[in-house]
Design a protein around this motif. Structure first.
Motif, mmCIF file in Angstrom:
data_model
loop_
_atom_site.group_PDB
_atom_site.id
_atom_site.type_symbol
_atom_site.label_atom_id
_atom_site.label_comp_id
_atom_site.label_asym_id
_atom_site.label_seq_id
_atom_site.Cartn_x
_atom_site.Cartn_y
_atom_site.Cartn_z
ATOM 1 N N MET A 42 0.842 -1.192 0.000
ATOM 2 C CA MET A 42 0.000 0.000 0.000
ATOM 3 C C MET A 42 0.880 1.246 0.000
ATOM 4 S SD MET A 42 -2.986 1.094 2.721
ATOM 5 C CE MET A 42 -2.114 0.373 4.104
ATOM 6 N N ASN A 43 0.550 2.210 -0.874
ATOM 7 C CA ASN A 43 1.245 3.485 -0.945
ATOM 8 C C ASN A 43 0.357 4.569 -0.343
ATOM 9 O OD1 ASN A 43 3.369 2.250 -2.334
ATOM 10 N ND2 ASN A 43 2.427 2.652 -4.316
ATOM 11 N N VAL A 44 0.921 5.396 0.520
ATOM 12 C CA VAL A 44 0.151 6.355 1.316
ATOM 13 C C VAL A 44 0.661 7.771 1.093
ATOM 14 C CG1 VAL A 44 -0.409 7.085 3.671
ATOM 15 C CG2 VAL A 44 -0.347 4.649 3.109
ATOM 16 N N ILE A 45 -0.262 8.717 0.916
ATOM 17 C CA ILE A 45 0.048 10.149 0.989
ATOM 18 C C ILE A 45 -0.392 10.631 2.365
ATOM 19 C CG2 ILE A 45 -0.378 12.431 0.055
ATOM 20 C CD1 ILE A 45 -0.938 11.257 -2.609
ATOM 21 N N LEU A 46 0.517 11.291 3.062
ATOM 22 C CA LEU A 46 0.244 11.739 4.430
ATOM 23 C C LEU A 46 0.373 13.254 4.517
ATOM 24 C CD1 LEU A 46 -0.135 11.285 7.502
ATOM 25 C CD2 LEU A 46 2.328 10.860 7.641
ATOM 26 N N PHE A 47 -0.655 13.895 5.042
ATOM 27 C CA PHE A 47 -0.638 15.342 5.292
ATOM 28 C C PHE A 47 -0.643 15.571 6.799
ATOM 29 C CE2 PHE A 47 -2.202 15.026 1.050
ATOM 30 C CZ PHE A 47 -1.795 16.179 0.397
ATOM 31 N N GLY A 48 0.158 16.543 7.244
ATOM 32 C CA GLY A 48 0.191 16.887 8.662
ATOM 33 C C GLY A 48 1.161 16.065 9.476
ATOM 34 N N ALA A 49 2.231 15.583 8.844
ATOM 35 C CA ALA A 49 3.162 14.688 9.545
ATOM 36 C C ALA A 49 4.024 15.398 10.574
ATOM 37 C CB ALA A 49 4.061 13.969 8.536
ATOM 38 N N THR A 50 3.987 16.735 10.628
ATOM 39 C CA THR A 50 4.749 17.441 11.658
ATOM 40 C C THR A 50 3.934 17.655 12.931
ATOM 41 O OG1 THR A 50 4.100 19.613 10.781
ATOM 42 C CG2 THR A 50 6.166 18.655 9.952
ATOM 43 N N GLY A 51 2.629 17.385 12.883
ATOM 44 C CA GLY A 51 1.792 17.545 14.065
ATOM 45 C C GLY A 51 1.801 16.305 14.937
ATOM 46 N N MET A 52 1.182 16.415 16.093
ATOM 47 C CA MET A 52 1.201 15.316 17.053
ATOM 48 C C MET A 52 0.565 14.045 16.476
ATOM 49 S SD MET A 52 -0.628 15.099 20.793
ATOM 50 C CE MET A 52 -2.234 14.635 20.118
ATOM 51 N N ILE A 53 -0.636 14.175 15.939
ATOM 52 C CA ILE A 53 -1.311 13.003 15.389
ATOM 53 C C ILE A 53 -0.592 12.516 14.137
ATOM 54 C CG2 ILE A 53 -3.427 12.219 14.251
ATOM 55 C CD1 ILE A 53 -5.004 13.874 16.263
ATOM 56 N N GLY A 54 -0.212 13.436 13.266
ATOM 57 C CA GLY A 54 0.457 13.054 12.038
ATOM 58 C C GLY A 54 1.765 12.329 12.271
ATOM 59 N N ARG A 55 2.514 12.753 13.280
ATOM 60 C CA ARG A 55 3.772 12.067 13.577
ATOM 61 C C ARG A 55 3.514 10.640 14.063
ATOM 62 N NH1 ARG A 55 6.723 15.998 17.580
ATOM 63 N NH2 ARG A 55 4.610 16.827 17.779
ATOM 64 N N GLY A 56 2.449 10.491 14.856
ATOM 65 C CA GLY A 56 2.102 9.145 15.307
ATOM 66 C C GLY A 56 1.666 8.260 14.158
ATOM 67 N N VAL A 57 0.901 8.819 13.226
ATOM 68 C CA VAL A 57 0.454 8.058 12.064
ATOM 69 C C VAL A 57 1.650 7.692 11.186
ATOM 70 C CG1 VAL A 57 -0.917 8.176 9.944
ATOM 71 C CG2 VAL A 57 -1.871 9.030 12.104
ATOM 72 N N LEU A 58 2.556 8.644 10.980
ATOM 73 C CA LEU A 58 3.755 8.366 10.184
ATOM 74 C C LEU A 58 4.556 7.234 10.799
ATOM 75 C CD1 LEU A 58 5.816 8.967 7.957
ATOM 76 C CD2 LEU A 58 6.796 10.724 9.463
ATOM 77 N N ARG A 59 4.723 7.268 12.096
ATOM 78 C CA ARG A 59 5.493 6.216 12.769
ATOM 79 C C ARG A 59 4.888 4.838 12.512
ATOM 80 N NH1 ARG A 59 5.312 3.407 17.567
ATOM 81 N NH2 ARG A 59 7.350 2.792 18.411
ATOM 82 N N GLU A 60 3.562 4.739 12.603
ATOM 83 C CA GLU A 60 2.921 3.451 12.378
ATOM 84 C C GLU A 60 3.041 3.017 10.919
ATOM 85 O OE1 GLU A 60 1.907 1.551 14.922
ATOM 86 O OE2 GLU A 60 2.761 3.226 16.048
ATOM 87 N N CYS A 61 2.964 3.959 9.994
ATOM 88 C CA CYS A 61 3.133 3.626 8.579
ATOM 89 C C CYS A 61 4.523 3.071 8.298
ATOM 90 C CB CYS A 61 2.889 4.856 7.709
ATOM 91 S SG CYS A 61 1.166 5.379 7.571
#
Length: 226
Positions: free
Chosen positions: A1-20
């Motif tokens: 799966m390929n993912v585009i992530l917006f907001g990776a510098t915020g608290m939630i976005g950083r957590g989502v990036l880590r899991e990805c």
């Protein structure tokens, strides 16, 4: 799966990036934002630009999911300004993605208390409600994440000063809340895992608005993963 992530510098976005980055089912992540990330990983590519809604460079059809964690606090903002950075920006990103790939999954971080009728007294709730409603009309699989109380994990505090202060005050209470009222609390890790779950293969169900208990359920390991 390929993912585009917006907001990776915020608290939630950083957590989502880590899991990805930790999840084997995610092969590639494109983080779109205005500032570079202090993260290096073989899966990760960054698109740093002032206008985050400009998606002319990526091959949008090659992405399977968009995790939209970008947002601002409504404190001190007029409704027109908040609508521009909440509703208008989100839809400016979502529309070309839907046009490029109707099979794409769009996971949007909304908020508990969002007003789906768009007629309530709370300004932020009306704007979020309009954003959710317009996303659900687009030709892709959209999921609205209303996380309620989010426990930041792995040293990921909010960028908003007010939220940092609230987290500092309430942090000792969160473990208690998770025991006595588990349907009110989730974590940044659970949000990331739940987003991956709705975008991945397998049955997804018809529920499109996900609250803390739904997020925590989706984030739990499947029997074959335990």
């Amino acid at each position: 799966m390929n993912v585009i992530l917006f907001g990776a510098t915020g608290m939630i976005g950083r957590g989502v990036l880590r899991e990805c980055l930790r999840d084997d089912t995610v092969e590639r992540v494109l983080a779109v934002g205005r500032t570079p990330l202090a993260v290096s990983h073989p899966k990760l590519r960054e698109l740093v630009q002032d206008d985050v809604s400009d998606l002319s460079a990526p091959d949008l059809a090659s992405y399977d999911a968009c995790f939209f964690c970008l947002g601002v606090s409504s404190v001190g903002m007029k409704e027109d300004a908040y609508r521009r950075v909440t509703h208008d920006l989100t839809l400016a990103v979502a529309r070309p993605l839907a046009a490029a790939n109707p099979h794409l999954t769009f996971a949007y971080v909304s908020g508990e208390g969002t007003d789906s009728t768009e007629r309530g007294r709370s300004m932020w709730a009306r704007v979020k409600g309009r954003t959710e409603n317009d996303l659900l009309k687009l030709d892709f699989q959209a999921y609205m994440f209303r996380p309620g109380i989010v426990q930041p994990a792995r040293g990921m505090p909010s960028k908003t000063r007010l939220y940092r202060a609230l987290y500092a005050v309430t942090a000792p209470l969160v473990p208690v809340l998770r025991r006595v009222a588990p349907n009110l609390v989730t974590t940044t890790e659970a949000l990331g895992r739940a987003m991956i779950a709705v975008a991945g293969p397998g049955p997804r169900g018809e529920q499109r608005v996900l609250r803390p208990q739904d997020i925590n359920r989706l984030a739990a390991p499947r029997p074959d993963q335990r």
